[in-house]
Design an enzyme around this catalytic site. Structure first.
Site, PDB file in Angstrom:
ATOM      1  N   ALA A   1       3.610   3.189 -14.138  1.00 53.75           N
ATOM      2  CA  ALA A   1       3.968   4.561 -13.774  1.00 53.75           C
ATOM      3  C   ALA A   1       5.442   4.718 -13.416  1.00 53.75           C
ATOM      4  O   ALA A   1       5.988   5.805 -13.531  1.00 53.75           O
ATOM      5  CB  ALA A   1       3.094   5.037 -12.621  1.00 53.75           C
ATOM      6  N   THR A   2       6.087   3.653 -12.997  1.00 57.74           N
ATOM      7  CA  THR A   2       7.526   3.752 -12.748  1.00 57.74           C
ATOM      8  C   THR A   2       8.224   4.125 -14.052  1.00 57.74           C
ATOM      9  O   THR A   2       9.041   5.048 -14.102  1.00 57.74           O
ATOM     10  CB  THR A   2       8.085   2.432 -12.186  1.00 57.74           C
ATOM     11  OG1 THR A   2       7.439   2.172 -10.940  1.00 57.74           O
ATOM     12  CG2 THR A   2       9.587   2.500 -11.985  1.00 57.74           C
TER      13      THR A   2
ATOM     14  N   ASN B   1       0.595   8.697  -2.227  1.00 58.56           N
ATOM     15  CA  ASN B   1       0.222   7.298  -2.065  1.00 58.56           C
ATOM     16  C   ASN B   1       0.248   6.886  -0.602  1.00 58.56           C
ATOM     17  O   ASN B   1      -0.303   5.870  -0.235  1.00 58.56           O
ATOM     18  CB  ASN B   1       1.173   6.397  -2.867  1.00 58.56           C
ATOM     19  CG  ASN B   1       2.634   6.726  -2.623  1.00 58.56           C
ATOM     20  OD1 ASN B   1       3.055   7.876  -2.766  1.00 58.56           O
ATOM     21  ND2 ASN B   1       3.399   5.742  -2.238  1.00 58.56           N
TER      22      ASN B   1
ATOM     23  N   GLN C   1      -2.197   8.211  -7.992  1.00 52.79           N
ATOM     24  CA  GLN C   1      -3.221   8.017  -6.955  1.00 52.79           C
ATOM     25  C   GLN C   1      -4.443   8.913  -7.156  1.00 52.79           C
ATOM     26  O   GLN C   1      -5.476   8.703  -6.524  1.00 52.79           O
ATOM     27  CB  GLN C   1      -2.622   8.277  -5.573  1.00 52.79           C
ATOM     28  CG  GLN C   1      -1.517   7.302  -5.183  1.00 52.79           C
ATOM     29  CD  GLN C   1      -2.020   5.892  -4.920  1.00 52.79           C
ATOM     30  OE1 GLN C   1      -3.213   5.675  -4.694  1.00 52.79           O
ATOM     31  NE2 GLN C   1      -1.110   4.937  -4.959  1.00 52.79           N
TER      32      GLN C   1
ATOM     33  N   SER D   1      -1.161   4.874 -13.886  1.00 56.34           N
ATOM     34  CA  SER D   1      -0.898   3.435 -13.857  1.00 56.34           C
ATOM     35  C   SER D   1      -2.199   2.633 -13.855  1.00 56.34           C
ATOM     36  O   SER D   1      -3.162   3.015 -13.199  1.00 56.34           O
ATOM     37  CB  SER D   1      -0.098   3.098 -12.592  1.00 56.34           C
ATOM     38  OG  SER D   1       0.096   1.708 -12.486  1.00 56.34           O
ATOM     39  N   GLY D   2      -2.205   1.490 -14.557  1.00 52.26           N
ATOM     40  CA  GLY D   2      -3.403   0.654 -14.637  1.00 52.26           C
ATOM     41  C   GLY D   2      -3.809   0.017 -13.322  1.00 52.26           C
ATOM     42  O   GLY D   2      -4.984   0.039 -12.940  1.00 52.26           O
ATOM     43  N   HIS D   3      -2.834  -0.544 -12.607  1.00 50.87           N
ATOM     44  CA  HIS D   3      -3.213  -1.384 -11.463  1.00 50.87           C
ATOM     45  C   HIS D   3      -3.607  -0.595 -10.220  1.00 50.87           C
ATOM     46  O   HIS D   3      -3.988  -1.192  -9.211  1.00 50.87           O
ATOM     47  CB  HIS D   3      -2.107  -2.398 -11.146  1.00 50.87           C
ATOM     48  CG  HIS D   3      -0.894  -1.846 -10.469  1.00 50.87           C
ATOM     49  ND1 HIS D   3      -0.665  -2.021  -9.130  1.00 50.87           N
ATOM     50  CD2 HIS D   3       0.155  -1.139 -10.937  1.00 50.87           C
ATOM     51  CE1 HIS D   3       0.493  -1.458  -8.802  1.00 50.87           C
ATOM     52  NE2 HIS D   3       1.009  -0.913  -9.894  1.00 50.87           N
TER      53      HIS D   3
ATOM     54  N   THR E   1       6.767  -3.691 -28.719  1.00 50.90           N
ATOM     55  CA  THR E   1       5.437  -4.176 -29.104  1.00 50.90           C
ATOM     56  C   THR E   1       4.437  -3.868 -28.008  1.00 50.90           C
ATOM     57  O   THR E   1       4.701  -4.113 -26.827  1.00 50.90           O
ATOM     58  CB  THR E   1       5.492  -5.699 -29.359  1.00 50.90           C
ATOM     59  OG1 THR E   1       6.431  -5.922 -30.402  1.00 50.90           O
ATOM     60  CG2 THR E   1       4.138  -6.250 -29.739  1.00 50.90           C
TER      61      THR E   1
ATOM     62  N   CYS F   1      10.305  -1.922   4.642  1.00 52.69           N
ATOM     63  CA  CYS F   1      11.355  -2.929   4.772  1.00 52.69           C
ATOM     64  C   CYS F   1      12.476  -2.601   3.800  1.00 52.69           C
ATOM     65  O   CYS F   1      12.304  -2.702   2.599  1.00 52.69           O
ATOM     66  CB  CYS F   1      10.820  -4.313   4.457  1.00 52.69           C
ATOM     67  SG  CYS F   1       9.740  -4.934   5.725  1.00 52.69           S
TER      68      CYS F   1
END
Ligand SMILES: *Cc1c(COP(=O)(O)O)cnc(C)c1O
Length: 424
Positions: A93-94, A173, A201, A221-223, A262, A348
């Site tokens: 997604a980035t 998120n 999300q 996004s997949g993850h 690819t 951080c």
């Protein structure tokens, strides 16, 4: 209590471990989700025997890979009410957000140079906007209300005759709030402005439909949906209006020229499988997660005073709870619960702890932001885990507050909330 040598006091607790629970507990499903074993099963053949390049047109290795990719494209499209030709595969997604914003800004430059977004977007949107500002685009960052939602009137006021794009995330998120996407999209369409939504999300968690929601371009996004990392998609509307995007990666002209390179066939197969599972199970899963979330919230609120839920709870992701534990030092709280994976209200940045820009945008002071925790419940969390997590947090917060001079003063009847919240 013990001192770990750094001067930071760690609260030791003896919260019993319920049967079937093993440590550490993962409750940070907005950061990433574990791969669903069924997704891995779907991917496995494409990590081994079926290794062809989906762009190879003259042999069966290529055809097989291409067939799998096209099947996945349909699975993704179906989940969001799109057609398969409207799906572009990306590395996540980035990249999707970069492609959407930069690609539209570049393509529609003649029409205008103004983009509207909002302050609590993901960095993949905010930093892309900053980059575009350096290139001469104007960006309006809408504020959010104390509940985390944007005010539609602010959006309407921000539009001018140079506005080409509005980018507002579907769901946060961090604080889980769901923006009024459908209304935003309807307004944009009325004005002839394109509407992009970072729906990472929301997709697979709540119903998302690009037609009903009036979305022109959407990132996923997949993850974040129990699929693999390093794969995502961008939905690009082909009718009413037909959206054009200027490619940001040049090469072999893959993905209708919009994204060369690819294709990550196993990743794409995994993303497709993850979308199909989400499609079938979303309704029941959302209900289950919301019950667990409410159980967690109620338990914490009953046992602890001076806790505060962040973000509107009516328009909210089922698995999200963002809570501030006032009069607790954030770092000590995190150390006290180091067998639980959650996110804190601190980010951080270059070795210093910065309070979350999202929580600050809601008006929270630095201390309260630091003492906030984001719980991200997911498909594999159980009630027993929620019990352990809530018991542990209650125990640690109570122990830390015993050490807190501020909390002592509050208990003695000095109303510190006014001082504490004065910065709001
Ligand atoms: C995780 C996330 C992203 C980034 O997605 P990647 O696939 O990790 O690049 C973008 N937006 C939101 C809202 C996210 O939660």
């Amino acid at each position: 209590m013990s001192d770990n040598g750094t001067g930071v006091v760690i609260a030791e607790s003896s919260t019993p471990l319920p049967e079937g629970v093993s440590l550490p507990i993962y409750m940070d499903n907005h950061a990433t989700t574990p791969l669903d074993p069924r997704v891995l099963d779907a991917m496995m053949p494409y990590l081994t025997g079926i290794f062809g390049n989906a762009a190879s047109r003259n042999h069966s290795f290529g055809w097989e890979a291409e067939k799998a990719v096209e099947h996945a494209r349909e699975q993704v499209a179906k989940l969001i009410g799109a057609t398969s030709k409207e799906i572009i595969f990306t590395s996540g997604a980035t990249e999707s957000n970069n492609l959407a914003l930069k690609g539209i800004a570049e393509m529609y430059r003649e029409r205008g140079n103004h983009i509207i977004t909002q302050v609590t977007e993901h960095k993949a949107v905010l930093d892309t906007c900053k980059k575009l500002e350096k290139q001469g685009y104007r960006v309006t960052y809408l504020p959010v209300k104390a509940d985390g939602l944007i005010d539609l009137e602010d959006l309407k006021r921000a539009v001018d005759d140079q506005t080409i794009l509005v980018s507002i995330m579907y769901a946060s998120n961090e604080i889980g709030v769901i923006q009024p996407v459908r209304e935003i999209g309807a307004f944009c369409h009325e004005k002839g402005i394109l509407f992009h939504s970072d729906a990472v999300q929301a997709v697979g968690k709540i119903p998302v439909d690009v037609q009903k929601d009036n979305i022109d371009v959407l990132s996923l996004s997949g993850h974040k949906i129990y699929g693999p990392k390093g794969v995502g998609a961008l939905y690009v509307r082909r009718r009413n209006p037909r959206v054009q995007i200027s490619e940001q990666i040049n090469g072999g002209g893959h993905e209708r020229g919009m994204r060369s390179g690819t294709l990550n066939v196993p990743g794409i197969v995994g993303l497709g499988a993850a979308c199909e599972i989400a499609m079938n199970e979303m309704e029941a899963e959302a209900k289950r997660e919301q019950e667990l979330r409410d159980y967690l919230k109620d338990k914490l609120e009953k046992a602890l005073d001076y806790v505060h839920v962040n973000g509107d709870m009516e328009h909210h992701l089922p698995g999200n709870l963002n809570m501030s534990f006032v009069y607790v030092e954030g770092e000590s709280l995190l150390m006290g619960i180091n067998d639980i994976a959650v996110s804190s209200g601190s980010a951080c940045t270059s070795a210093t702890l910065e309070p979350s820009y999202v929580l600050k945008a809601l008006g929270l002071g630095d201390d309260v932001a630091h003492s906030s925790i984001r719980f991200g419940l997911g498909r594999f969390n159980t009630k027993a885990e929620v019990d352990y997590v809530s018991d542990k947090i209650i125990d640690v917060v109570q122990k830390l507050r015993e050490l807190s001079p501020l909390y002592e003063m509050v208990k003695e009847g000095i109303d510190l909330t006014k001082i504490e919240w004065a910065a709001h």
